[in-house]
Design a protein around this motif. Structure first.
Motif, mmCIF file in Angstrom:
data_model
loop_
_atom_site.group_PDB
_atom_site.id
_atom_site.type_symbol
_atom_site.label_atom_id
_atom_site.label_comp_id
_atom_site.label_asym_id
_atom_site.label_seq_id
_atom_site.Cartn_x
_atom_site.Cartn_y
_atom_site.Cartn_z
ATOM 1 N N SER A 1 0.829 -1.475 0.071
ATOM 2 C CA SER A 1 -0.120 0.065 0.275
ATOM 3 C C SER A 1 0.625 1.287 -0.105
ATOM 4 O O SER A 1 2.339 1.073 0.098
ATOM 5 C CB SER A 1 -1.061 -0.059 0.791
ATOM 6 O OG SER A 1 -0.434 0.094 2.420
ATOM 7 N N LEU A 2 0.344 2.527 -0.385
ATOM 8 C CA LEU A 2 0.936 4.075 -0.424
ATOM 9 C C LEU A 2 0.015 4.785 -0.572
ATOM 10 O O LEU A 2 -1.303 4.699 -1.600
ATOM 11 C CB LEU A 2 1.892 3.565 -1.800
ATOM 12 C CG LEU A 2 2.816 5.100 -1.841
ATOM 13 C CD1 LEU A 2 3.594 5.497 -0.710
ATOM 14 C CD2 LEU A 2 3.184 5.149 -3.348
ATOM 15 N N GLU A 3 0.811 5.713 0.299
ATOM 16 C CA GLU A 3 -0.749 7.265 0.134
ATOM 17 C C GLU A 3 -0.438 8.274 -0.150
ATOM 18 O O GLU A 3 0.798 8.295 0.961
ATOM 19 C CB GLU A 3 -1.440 6.929 0.910
ATOM 20 C CG GLU A 3 -2.851 5.922 1.362
ATOM 21 C CD GLU A 3 -3.737 6.105 2.455
ATOM 22 O OE1 GLU A 3 -4.112 7.373 3.110
ATOM 23 O OE2 GLU A 3 -4.493 4.994 2.424
ATOM 24 N N LEU B 1 10.164 6.632 0.035
ATOM 25 C CA LEU B 1 9.267 5.513 -0.441
ATOM 26 C C LEU B 1 11.211 4.541 -0.534
ATOM 27 O O LEU B 1 11.433 4.907 -1.090
ATOM 28 C CB LEU B 1 9.241 5.233 -2.194
ATOM 29 C CG LEU B 1 8.264 4.066 -2.098
ATOM 30 C CD1 LEU B 1 8.155 2.851 -0.943
ATOM 31 C CD2 LEU B 1 8.388 3.633 -3.698
ATOM 32 N N LYS C 1 9.474 -1.791 -3.971
ATOM 33 C CA LYS C 1 9.414 -0.826 -4.469
ATOM 34 C C LYS C 1 9.571 -0.242 -5.869
ATOM 35 O O LYS C 1 8.480 0.928 -6.073
ATOM 36 C CB LYS C 1 11.399 0.805 -4.074
ATOM 37 C CG LYS C 1 11.284 0.527 -2.718
ATOM 38 C CD LYS C 1 12.456 1.795 -2.490
ATOM 39 C CE LYS C 1 13.397 1.373 -2.853
ATOM 40 N NZ LYS C 1 14.015 -0.184 -2.725
ATOM 41 N N ILE D 1 6.985 11.799 -4.706
ATOM 42 C CA ILE D 1 7.178 10.695 -4.379
ATOM 43 C C ILE D 1 9.168 10.092 -4.255
ATOM 44 O O ILE D 1 9.626 10.810 -5.716
ATOM 45 C CB ILE D 1 6.595 9.273 -5.132
ATOM 46 C CG1 ILE D 1 5.665 8.627 -4.566
ATOM 47 C CG2 ILE D 1 7.479 7.552 -4.704
ATOM 48 C CD1 ILE D 1 4.552 8.275 -5.170
ATOM 49 N N THR E 1 7.224 5.504 3.669
ATOM 50 C CA THR E 1 6.461 4.548 3.330
ATOM 51 C C THR E 1 8.309 3.476 2.985
ATOM 52 O O THR E 1 8.828 3.821 2.217
ATOM 53 C CB THR E 1 6.212 4.275 2.891
ATOM 54 O OG1 THR E 1 5.047 5.351 2.384
ATOM 55 C CG2 THR E 1 5.648 3.106 1.998
ATOM 56 N N MET F 1 9.443 -0.350 2.464
ATOM 57 C CA MET F 1 8.787 -1.812 1.704
ATOM 58 C C MET F 1 9.997 -2.758 2.249
ATOM 59 O O MET F 1 11.077 -2.097 2.680
ATOM 60 C CB MET F 1 8.968 -1.360 0.463
ATOM 61 C CG MET F 1 7.235 -0.153 0.758
ATOM 62 S SD MET F 1 6.774 -0.742 -1.472
ATOM 63 C CE MET F 1 6.665 -2.604 -1.625
ATOM 64 N N THR G 1 4.612 -3.361 2.321
ATOM 65 C CA THR G 1 4.509 -2.127 3.149
ATOM 66 C C THR G 1 4.470 -2.505 5.013
ATOM 67 O O THR G 1 3.693 -2.926 5.329
ATOM 68 C CB THR G 1 3.648 -1.392 2.820
ATOM 69 O OG1 THR G 1 3.242 -1.346 1.726
ATOM 70 C CG2 THR G 1 3.198 0.144 3.798
ATOM 71 N N VAL H 1 4.795 3.481 7.457
ATOM 72 C CA VAL H 1 4.981 4.222 7.472
ATOM 73 C C VAL H 1 5.114 5.577 8.682
ATOM 74 O O VAL H 1 3.778 5.263 9.815
ATOM 75 C CB VAL H 1 3.196 4.454 6.532
ATOM 76 C CG1 VAL H 1 3.054 5.780 6.322
ATOM 77 C CG2 VAL H 1 2.708 3.544 5.569
#
Length: 528
Positions: free
Chosen positions: A37-39, A48, A56, A207, A224, A226, A231, A234
Motif C-alpha cells: 500500500s501507498l498513500e 519510499l 519499490k 514520491i 513509507t 517496504m 508495506t 509509514v
C-alpha cells in the motif's frame, strides 16, 4: 517548525491524492508485491525506501502502467485509475524521473525537454519559443547552459537536471523521483531540494526514492518502508530516526543494527608487498599530481569531493584513459598501461562507478556477464568450454551469494546489489592481485551494502590489494586501512587508518590543492 507542523496537520486532514491499496504483483508465480500500500497527500514529499528487491520499483511501475497489477486498487485524484503505460500516466498527471537517464543523447537539450509536445507556428517547429522556455525552465534549477547543444556534451549531473526539468514541465500533480541525487554533487542536490520544496508549496506531491537516508530528513514529510513486497511502516520523518528506518528495512532488531555502521567488521591483516604505486600522475585538466600506493592485504581508500579526480586516477591505472605524465608500478614493475587489456593481463580488475553504463551487459545472462573477462581462457578451437564456464559461475554465485533464478537469468533483471556482486565475481574469477572499486556500494540498499563491504574485507584479508573509491566518509573511515585524499586534482593527504577520521579527511579536502607534505601526514610517516 510550527508553520511546517501546521502544514502537515492540514495535509493529513486533506483527501489523499494517491491511494494504492492491497497491490498484488506476481512474476512467474513469485510474489513481487503482496498487499502493498501507498498513500500520498497533495503537496507532500513522501520518501519510499527499502532494500533492493523490496518492491519499490515494482510498485512505481504498477502505478505508472509499466506493469499490470494482479490485485488491489489505485485511486488518483479521487478516481479509480489503471494507466496502460507511463505515457498515459504522464498525461494523467503522474510524471516519473528514473535513476537511469532516459533521454536522447544526440538531440539538443531543448529537443529532449519538449520531445513529443513540440511548439509549432504556422506548421513549423517554433525553435525560438522552445529554446527560451527550456532555458528559463533550467534556470529554476540553477543551470545556465546553451540549450541548443546536444545533451551528450554535458555532464551526467546536467543530464539528470534536464531529465528532472522535463518531468516537472509536464505540470504533473505527482512527480516520482527514483534516486535523482545519485549523480549530483552537494550544490546540485541543494538546488534539487529547493525545487522539491517549491513543488510542495505549489501543491504538487513528490514520491522520493533514495538509498541515502540522510537526504530523507532534509526534505521529506513522511516515509513509507517496504520489505519483501509488503508495506512495513509509514511514519512522519520527524518521528523515526535513521537506525529505526534501517531496522525496519532489514527486519532486524535495533540493537543488531546499532552495533555495526558498515559491513567492515573484520580486522585488517598485515600489509604485504606493493601491488600498486603511482607518482606524479597528470591526466588532462582533472588530475595534476596524483599519488597513491596499495599493498597486498590492504583496503586503500581514495576519496575527495566530486571533480577532485578520483575516477580519472582509477581509469588511468586501469589503462582506460592513459595519463599524460607520471609513473605507475604494478606488482613492483614499471608499466605504461595504454589499454585495459594490458592492466588485466597484469592482474588488475576494475568495477566502474556506473555499473549500468560501464559494467553489466544488460541483455546477457548472469553466466555470460560473470565470465566476460576470462572468456579467452575458456575458448578452445574457437568454442567456449561451457562445462568449465558453468562450474566457475556456480562457484562464484555461491561464494558471493548472488540471488538469481538461475545463471541464465538476464542480469538486468537482478537487483542493484546482485548486479554489483556479479561484477565482483567477474573480476574474482580472473584471480586478480589488485581490485579497483569505484563507488562499490552506490545505489545499493543497506543490507546488500553491508554484504559487499564484508566481502571486500574478506578479499583483502585473503591477500588481495583493494583500491576503494567512495564518496561516503563512513565507508572510508571504517573500511580503509589507509586513505589518500584528492583535492583539486592533487593528492593532499595520506592517512593511516588510526588517523583517518572524518574530521581529518574533510580538513584535507579543504586544502584546495595543497601539496601532500603540507596537508598532513606524508606517505612515509603513514607507513611508520
Amino acid at each position: 517548525m510550527i508553520g511546517r507542523a501546521l502544514e502537515l496537520a492540514k495535509m493529513t486532514s486533506a483527501k489523499p491524492l494517491l491511494v494504492m491499496r492491497d497491490i498484488e504483483k506476481r512474476f512467474q508465480g513469485v510474489h513481487a508485491l503482496a498487499k502493498a500500500s501507498l498513500e500520498v497527500e497533495p503537496g507532500e514529499i513522501m520518501a519510499l525506501v527499502g532494500q533492493n528487491g523490496a518492491g519499490k520499483s515494482t510498485l512505481i511501475k504498477v502505478l505508472t502502467g509499466a506493469h499490470g497489477r494482479d490485485g488491489g486498487s489505485i485511486d488518483f485524484d479521487g478516481k479509480p485509475v489503471a494507466f496502460g503505460s507511463p505515457q498515459e500516466a504522464q498525461r494523467g498527471g503522474v510524471s516519473t524521473i528514473y535513476q537511469e537517464i532516459n533521454l536522447v543523447p544526440f538531440r539538443s537539450v531543448t529537443e529532449n525537454i519538449f520531445l513529443g509536445r513540440e511548439h509549432r507556428r504556422f506548421g513549423l517547429l517554433n525553435w525560438p519559443r522552445m529554446n527560451a522556455e527550456a532555458a528559463e525552465l533550467l534556470r529554476r534549477f540553477a543551470v545556465e547552459i546553451d540549450v541548443r547543444r546536444p545533451l551528450m556534451e554535458f555532464s551526467t549531473a546536467i543530464q539528470q537536471m534536464v531529465a528532472i526539468a522535463r518531468a516537472v514541465s509536464f505540470k504533473a500533480q505527482l512527480v516520482i523521483m527514483d534516486e535523482p541525487t545519485s549523480s549530483l554533487d552537494d550544490r546540485e542536490v541543494g538546488v534539487l531540494f529547493d525545487v522539491m520544496r517549491r513543488l510542495r508549496a505549489e501543491g504538487v506531491a513528490v514520491i522520493f526514492v533514495s538509498h541515502r537516508l540522510d537526504e530523507l530528513y532534509q526534505v521529506c514529510d513522511r516515509v513509507t518502508v517496504m520489505r519483501d513486497g509488503r508495506t512495513i511502516m509509514v511514519s512522519p520523518m520527524a518521528e523515526v530516526d535513521k537506525l529505526q528506518l534501517i531496522s525496519a528495512m532489514l527486519g532486524r532488531d535495533l540493537e543488531t543494527v546499532r552495533s555495526h555502521a558498515t559491513g567492515f567488521s573484520a580486522a585488517a591483516g598485515a600489509a604485504g608487498e606493493e601491488v600498486l604505486s603511482a607518482e606524479g600522475l597528470r591526466i588532462g585538466r582533472r588530475v595534476r599530481d596524483g599519488r597513491l600506493e596499495v599493498r597486498a592485504g590492504q583496503i586503500v581508500g581514495l576519496t575527495g569531493l566530486l571533480g577532485s579526480g578520483r575516477t580519472e586516477t582509477a581509469r588511468a591505472i586501469f589503462g582506460a584513459d592513459p595519463p599524460d605524465a607520471g609513473s605507475i608500478r604494478l606488482m613492483g614493475k614499471p608499466v605504461d598501461p595504454r589499454e585495459p587489456a594490458t592492466a588485466i593481463a597484469l592482474g588488475v580488475g576494475y568495477c566502474s562507478e556506473d555499473r549500468k553504463a560501464d559494467g553489466i551487459v544488460p541483455d546477457m545472462s548472469v553466466r555470460e556477464n560473470i565470465t566476460l573477462a576470462i572468456l579467452p581462457r575458456l575458448v578452445a578451437m574457437g568454442v567456449v568450454d561451457e562445462t568449465r564456464q558453468r562450474a566457475i559461475v556456480a562457484k562464484f554465485m555461491k561464494r558471493l551469494a548472488i540471488k538469481a533464478s538461475s545463471s541464465e537469468q538476464k542480469i538486468r533483471e537482478l537487483s542493484g546489489g546482485n548486479q554489483q556482486k556479479a561484477l565482483l565475481a567477474r573480476w574474482l574469477c580472473a584471480d586478480p592481485r589488485l581490485l579497483i572499486l569505484d563507488e562499490p556500494t552506490r545505489g545499493i540498499d543497506v543490507g546488500a551494502k553491508a554484504e559487499i563491504q564484508s566481502l571486500i574485507r574478506e578479499l583483502a584479508n585473503q591477500g588481495l590489494g583493494v583500491l576503494m573509491i567512495s564518496s561516503e566518509l563512513e565507508e572510508i573511515v571504517e573500511g580503509a586501512d589507509r586513505v589518500f585524499v584528492l583535492s583539486d586534482g592533487r593528492t593532499v593527504a595520506d592517512l593511516p587508518h588510526e588517523q583517518a577520521t572524518a574530521a581529518a579527511i574533510m580538513a584535507a579536502m579543504a586544502h584546495e590543492g595543497a601539496p601532500l607534505e603540507d596537508a598532513g601526514t606524508t606517505g612515509e610517516n603513514a607507513n611508520g
